[in-house]
Design an enzyme around this catalytic site. Sequence first.
Site, PDB file in Angstrom:
ATOM      1  N   GLY A   1      -7.460  -8.057   4.153  1.00  0.00           N
ATOM      2  CA  GLY A   1      -8.321  -8.121   5.339  1.00  0.00           C
ATOM      3  C   GLY A   1      -7.691  -8.792   6.541  1.00  0.00           C
ATOM      4  O   GLY A   1      -8.333  -8.932   7.575  1.00  0.00           O
TER       5      GLY A   1
ATOM      6  N   TYR B   1      11.400 -35.469 -19.292  1.00  0.00           N
ATOM      7  CA  TYR B   1       9.956 -35.209 -19.203  1.00  0.00           C
ATOM      8  C   TYR B   1       9.476 -35.283 -17.760  1.00  0.00           C
ATOM      9  O   TYR B   1      10.156 -35.844 -16.886  1.00  0.00           O
ATOM     10  CB  TYR B   1       9.161 -36.191 -20.069  1.00  0.00           C
ATOM     11  CG  TYR B   1       9.198 -37.634 -19.584  1.00  0.00           C
ATOM     12  CD1 TYR B   1       8.292 -38.088 -18.616  1.00  0.00           C
ATOM     13  CD2 TYR B   1      10.134 -38.528 -20.085  1.00  0.00           C
ATOM     14  CE1 TYR B   1       8.341 -39.395 -18.166  1.00  0.00           C
ATOM     15  CE2 TYR B   1      10.188 -39.835 -19.643  1.00  0.00           C
ATOM     16  CZ  TYR B   1       9.285 -40.266 -18.671  1.00  0.00           C
ATOM     17  OH  TYR B   1       9.325 -41.542 -18.226  1.00  0.00           O
TER      18      TYR B   1
ATOM     19  N   MET C   1      -4.971  -7.916   8.324  1.00  0.00           N
ATOM     20  CA  MET C   1      -4.457  -7.060   9.396  1.00  0.00           C
ATOM     21  C   MET C   1      -5.355  -5.848   9.537  1.00  0.00           C
ATOM     22  O   MET C   1      -6.340  -5.702   8.840  1.00  0.00           O
ATOM     23  CB  MET C   1      -3.022  -6.689   9.096  1.00  0.00           C
ATOM     24  CG  MET C   1      -2.117  -7.882   9.316  1.00  0.00           C
ATOM     25  SD  MET C   1      -0.492  -7.553   8.733  1.00  0.00           S
ATOM     26  CE  MET C   1      -0.771  -6.999   7.103  1.00  0.00           C
TER      27      MET C   1
ATOM     28  N   CYS D   1       7.545 -39.601 -12.490  1.00  0.00           N
ATOM     29  CA  CYS D   1       6.130 -39.924 -12.550  1.00  0.00           C
ATOM     30  C   CYS D   1       5.476 -39.919 -11.167  1.00  0.00           C
ATOM     31  O   CYS D   1       4.316 -40.253 -11.021  1.00  0.00           O
ATOM     32  CB  CYS D   1       5.892 -41.254 -13.265  1.00  0.00           C
ATOM     33  SG  CYS D   1       6.629 -42.638 -12.397  1.00  0.00           S
TER      34      CYS D   1
ATOM     35  N   HIS E   1     -15.292  -9.738   1.407  1.00  0.00           N
ATOM     36  CA  HIS E   1     -14.292 -10.671   1.906  1.00  0.00           C
ATOM     37  C   HIS E   1     -14.515 -12.077   1.332  1.00  0.00           C
ATOM     38  O   HIS E   1     -13.600 -12.720   0.828  1.00  0.00           O
ATOM     39  CB  HIS E   1     -14.353 -10.683   3.431  1.00  0.00           C
ATOM     40  CG  HIS E   1     -13.402 -11.654   4.034  1.00  0.00           C
ATOM     41  ND1 HIS E   1     -13.772 -12.932   4.373  1.00  0.00           N
ATOM     42  CD2 HIS E   1     -12.090 -11.555   4.321  1.00  0.00           C
ATOM     43  CE1 HIS E   1     -12.726 -13.568   4.859  1.00  0.00           C
ATOM     44  NE2 HIS E   1     -11.690 -12.750   4.844  1.00  0.00           N
TER      45      HIS E   1
ATOM     46  N   LYS F   1       0.843  -1.199   0.000  1.00  0.00           N
ATOM     47  CA  LYS F   1       0.000   0.000   0.000  1.00  0.00           C
ATOM     48  C   LYS F   1       0.877   1.249   0.000  1.00  0.00           C
ATOM     49  O   LYS F   1       0.624   2.204  -0.742  1.00  0.00           O
ATOM     50  CB  LYS F   1      -0.907  -0.025   1.235  1.00  0.00           C
ATOM     51  CG  LYS F   1      -1.930   1.077   1.216  1.00  0.00           C
ATOM     52  CD  LYS F   1      -2.949   0.924   2.339  1.00  0.00           C
ATOM     53  CE  LYS F   1      -4.003  -0.087   1.946  1.00  0.00           C
ATOM     54  NZ  LYS F   1      -4.932  -0.458   2.985  1.00  0.00           N
TER      55      LYS F   1
ATOM     56  N   GLU G   1      13.097 -45.543  -7.247  1.00  0.00           N
ATOM     57  CA  GLU G   1      12.222 -45.286  -6.099  1.00  0.00           C
ATOM     58  C   GLU G   1      12.909 -45.561  -4.775  1.00  0.00           C
ATOM     59  O   GLU G   1      12.308 -45.410  -3.715  1.00  0.00           O
ATOM     60  CB  GLU G   1      10.986 -46.189  -6.188  1.00  0.00           C
ATOM     61  CG  GLU G   1      10.154 -45.943  -7.415  1.00  0.00           C
ATOM     62  CD  GLU G   1       9.022 -46.941  -7.530  1.00  0.00           C
ATOM     63  OE1 GLU G   1       7.893 -46.577  -7.192  1.00  0.00           O
ATOM     64  OE2 GLU G   1       9.272 -48.086  -7.949  1.00  0.00           O
TER      65      GLU G   1
ATOM     66  N   ARG H   1      -3.171  -1.563  -6.541  1.00  0.00           N
ATOM     67  CA  ARG H   1      -2.339  -2.759  -6.443  1.00  0.00           C
ATOM     68  C   ARG H   1      -2.660  -3.684  -7.616  1.00  0.00           C
ATOM     69  O   ARG H   1      -3.728  -3.563  -8.235  1.00  0.00           O
ATOM     70  CB  ARG H   1      -2.564  -3.490  -5.117  1.00  0.00           C
ATOM     71  CG  ARG H   1      -3.985  -3.940  -4.928  1.00  0.00           C
ATOM     72  CD  ARG H   1      -4.176  -4.578  -3.571  1.00  0.00           C
ATOM     73  NE  ARG H   1      -5.590  -4.843  -3.330  1.00  0.00           N
ATOM     74  CZ  ARG H   1      -6.086  -5.239  -2.183  1.00  0.00           C
ATOM     75  NH1 ARG H   1      -5.292  -5.407  -1.135  1.00  0.00           N
ATOM     76  NH2 ARG H   1      -7.365  -5.474  -2.053  1.00  0.00           N
TER      77      ARG H   1
ATOM     78  N   SER I   1      12.606 -43.654 -14.586  1.00  0.00           N
ATOM     79  CA  SER I   1      11.523 -42.731 -14.246  1.00  0.00           C
ATOM     80  C   SER I   1      11.508 -42.604 -12.723  1.00  0.00           C
ATOM     81  O   SER I   1      11.350 -43.600 -12.013  1.00  0.00           O
ATOM     82  CB  SER I   1      10.187 -43.274 -14.755  1.00  0.00           C
ATOM     83  OG  SER I   1       9.149 -42.417 -14.362  1.00  0.00           O
TER      84      SER I   1
ATOM     85  N   ARG J   1      -3.269   2.608   8.544  1.00  0.00           N
ATOM     86  CA  ARG J   1      -3.577   1.412   7.742  1.00  0.00           C
ATOM     87  C   ARG J   1      -2.382   0.481   7.624  1.00  0.00           C
ATOM     88  O   ARG J   1      -1.274   0.930   7.364  1.00  0.00           O
ATOM     89  CB  ARG J   1      -3.974   1.824   6.319  1.00  0.00           C
ATOM     90  CG  ARG J   1      -5.222   2.627   6.248  1.00  0.00           C
ATOM     91  CD  ARG J   1      -5.299   3.367   4.928  1.00  0.00           C
ATOM     92  NE  ARG J   1      -6.557   4.075   4.836  1.00  0.00           N
ATOM     93  CZ  ARG J   1      -7.620   3.592   4.190  1.00  0.00           C
ATOM     94  NH1 ARG J   1      -7.547   2.471   3.540  1.00  0.00           N
ATOM     95  NH2 ARG J   1      -8.746   4.274   4.191  1.00  0.00           N
TER      96      ARG J   1
HETATM   97  C1  PEP Z   1       6.044 -43.432  -7.104  1.00  0.00           C
HETATM   98  O1  PEP Z   1       6.418 -44.176  -6.203  1.00  0.00           O
HETATM   99  O2  PEP Z   1       6.383 -42.243  -7.187  1.00  0.00           O
HETATM  100  C2  PEP Z   1       5.126 -43.926  -8.142  1.00  0.00           C
HETATM  101  C3  PEP Z   1       4.796 -43.159  -9.164  1.00  0.00           C
HETATM  102  O3  PEP Z   1       4.589 -45.148  -7.955  1.00  0.00           O
HETATM  103  P1  PEP Z   1       3.369 -45.442  -6.963  1.00  0.00           P
HETATM  104  O4  PEP Z   1       2.827 -44.131  -6.521  1.00  0.00           O
HETATM  105  O5  PEP Z   1       2.403 -46.235  -7.761  1.00  0.00           O
HETATM  106  O6  PEP Z   1       4.050 -46.228  -5.894  1.00  0.00           O
HETATM  107 MG    MG Z   2       6.112 -46.285  -6.395  1.00  0.00          MG
END
Ligand code: PEP
Ligand code: MG
Length: 844
Positions: free
Chosen positions: A100, A811, A102, A791, A428, A22, A704, A313, A723, A91
């Site tokens: 809102g 990826y 503070m 993944c 709000h 502000k 993993e 703002r 992965s 203010r």
């Molecule tokens: C993981 O372990 O990140 C994974 C993608 O496999 P899951 O969640 O099926 O164990």
């Molecule tokens: Mg897993």
Amino acid sequence: MTRYVYDFDEPSDGGRDLLGGKGIGLAEMTQLGIPVPAGFTITTDACRAYLASGGEVEGLDEEVAEHIERLEKHTGKRFGDSEDPLLISVRSGAAVSMPGMMDSILNVGLNDDSVAGLTRSTGNEDFARDCYRRLIQMFGETVDEIPHESFSVDDTVDRARAIYERETGRGFPQDAREQLRRAITAVFDSWNSSRAQFYRRTYDIPDDLGTAVNVVQMVFGNKGEGSATGVAFTRDPSTGEQGVYGEYLVNAQGEDVVAGVRTPLPLAELRDRLPEAYDQLIETMAALERHYRDMQDIEFTVEEGKLYLLQTRTAKRTAAAAIKCAVDMTAEGLIERDEAVARIDPSQLDQLLHPRLDERAEFEVAAHGLNASPGAASGKIVLDADAAEERGKGEPVILVRWETSPDDFPGMKQSAGVLTAHGGLTSHAAVVARGMGKPCVAGCEDLDIDTGARTVRIGSHHLREGDVITIDGGTGRVIVGEVPVVPPAINEDFETILEWADDLRRLKVRANADTPDEAAKAREFGAQGIGLCRTEHMFRQEDRLPVVREMILARDEAGRREALDRIAPFQQADFEGIFEAMAGLPVTIRLLDPPLNEFLPEEKDATDERMRRRIRQLHEDNPMLGTRGCRLGIQWPEIYEMQVRAIARAAKAVQERGGEAPLVEIMHPLVGFREELRRLRELTERLMEEEAPELEYLCGTMIELPRAALRAGEIAEVADFFSFGTNDLTQTALGMSRDDAEGKFLTFYLEDGVLERNPFEVLDQDGVGELMRIAVERGRETKPEIKLGICGEHGGEPTSVEFCHRIGLDYVSCSPYRVPLARLAAAQAVLHEANRAEYVQAGG
Ligand code: PEP
Ligand code: MG
């Protein structure tokens, strides 16, 4: 000595961090020549010094006194004068917007004498008394913590003063300088109020920023019919449509509009009522938008025809509005494409992927309110925020209130949606719901609430707390009962931004999808393949489970093979569906992963003694670290054999039908040792050779386990790709059970500040991330061309996506609905890297 106070017309080097949002907005507007009341800002340095010392800030009182003197000179009025007093507002204004959360106090400087002086100098007793009543109430609530409910807007000055005395045991302070000192302290203290702390935790705002305090000459929107106050946006913050948009109240002070106590009028009507001020306002807003090159949210007051801006703002906006603005402003030449991409908050995109009412369903609208925040939700009516916070954990609830206040924030967070009887689009409830991406219908006049009887009336319907209603925050409709919803689609502007993002990003984005439907959805959202198809879901389907159980319970390998033969056609059909949906794009299929006992009935449901024994035999105390993942496939190779055969046959069938061979990637889970993957690769190659010798495919593993990350160099010898399964990698690296931590000690850790972020949501870059970095390095050293992806759930979380970009993955893969978000985050990672994503925000 540190300097703590700056007038609005004085330059300072500290910017937003020092002056707060502000304060910097007021200073910049003053310096641009925009009509702003005079005043000064006490810096965030002062607040931090105050909080650190527990009260004393050396030299602050003297500096404030000096600047008050300058303000007196500037305005020609004296602070504390009994005839024509200088009145000020105090203010809050942190560097990060916390709407809102503070406190602010208006009309500071009035007392029993000067209220009579103000009456004489303005000739308006109602006005003078209205100002004094407001001061006593706001001061009482903020400085002396008198409960809000103790006061009412209908109180007279005498009554407000009597309540003040009753609640505090003291008379209302008559000395203007004491009022000011205590008001400043109260604003500093409000930084640490529990609601402000909760808000900061929710939005990851650091606790040590502190707030600035703005001391501003009062201008009065409550001086009669020629005065008004309001809030406005330079574009529509819900849709991004061009054209000013806002609300105002005649004869009112600022807090009235946002508090939602009176329902304000649309800004366009101000043109007829106060044409000159209106025209000036429109011009000023256009100038501000040009200056800041972004949508502005402003507060204004008209005092007897004269316009003042009190705040500007960068406007908070829905994801849809953010996208439309970014695309439009690029077309208008205000910003470049890179900046348009940088401006969209990827985590906000979830909103666009929110459900809408299924218009084909039959339903009757019980009442209409304002379309305050888009999305549709059904849930049970809950009439107070505490109950919403509790019940909302177990089932969808709609918080139904006259209006909401900052104390309702935790309850709103747990609700599926919010419905209020009072308040406008800037109330709000509306602002907070938009920020959280929850549906909200506000200002629903046909809503009546009896909190005593715990009942509501919506239109002609009489309902009780617990009855189900549906709200549509995109249109303002309220419906009794549940209405089916449809999933959202991507509009043209959204598509445009995503295409610009695609041009920028290096990371590819895939989806985690287990069914042809999910695969199709993923493709629609722009997925460039499937990064994880979990095959266990196929095993759990109702018609297959009995056969899977037979397989597990079988006496020997022959018995298992016999059951697996019956499962094989199902598996093949599943894979065919997915390959068809993803034609031309890679599909990573992960072989069976969870422990077998997950598929078994409970011991008490066993039909005979042999079955009971077998269930007991398969029991593991810690199945997550037991016979799961590739350990299953190594011990009982016939399971993986069946799966690989089904993949090969499905690929061949799809190729024969469509002419194109699917891009198959076979993935082995929970590998820790090279020898595990070596054996499984051999199995995979043998069966692929038998079933589809022509088919090209890749064979790889998930990373993993910490051991797999550390020994990635030798594992890469037998893997075409890695992965990162960061769900398990987080679990195993941190030694925190992914099933048990959340909701138990991890929740405590987050609340108590041991950890800042939930590592199952936001990648622990220092720990788990380090393991990933090692695996990338060692894997690539062995095999430079190895394909690398992620993944785990983190593949759809913006900061984690950025990390994946930085360590050089190929990826990320995430749930279909998060694919657009990951596309954007991947582009922003490129911009951040090149330092091209910064842009200056206005105000706070
Ligand atoms: C993981 O372990 O990140 C994974 C993608 O496999 P899951 O969640 O099926 O164990
Ligand atoms: Mg897993």
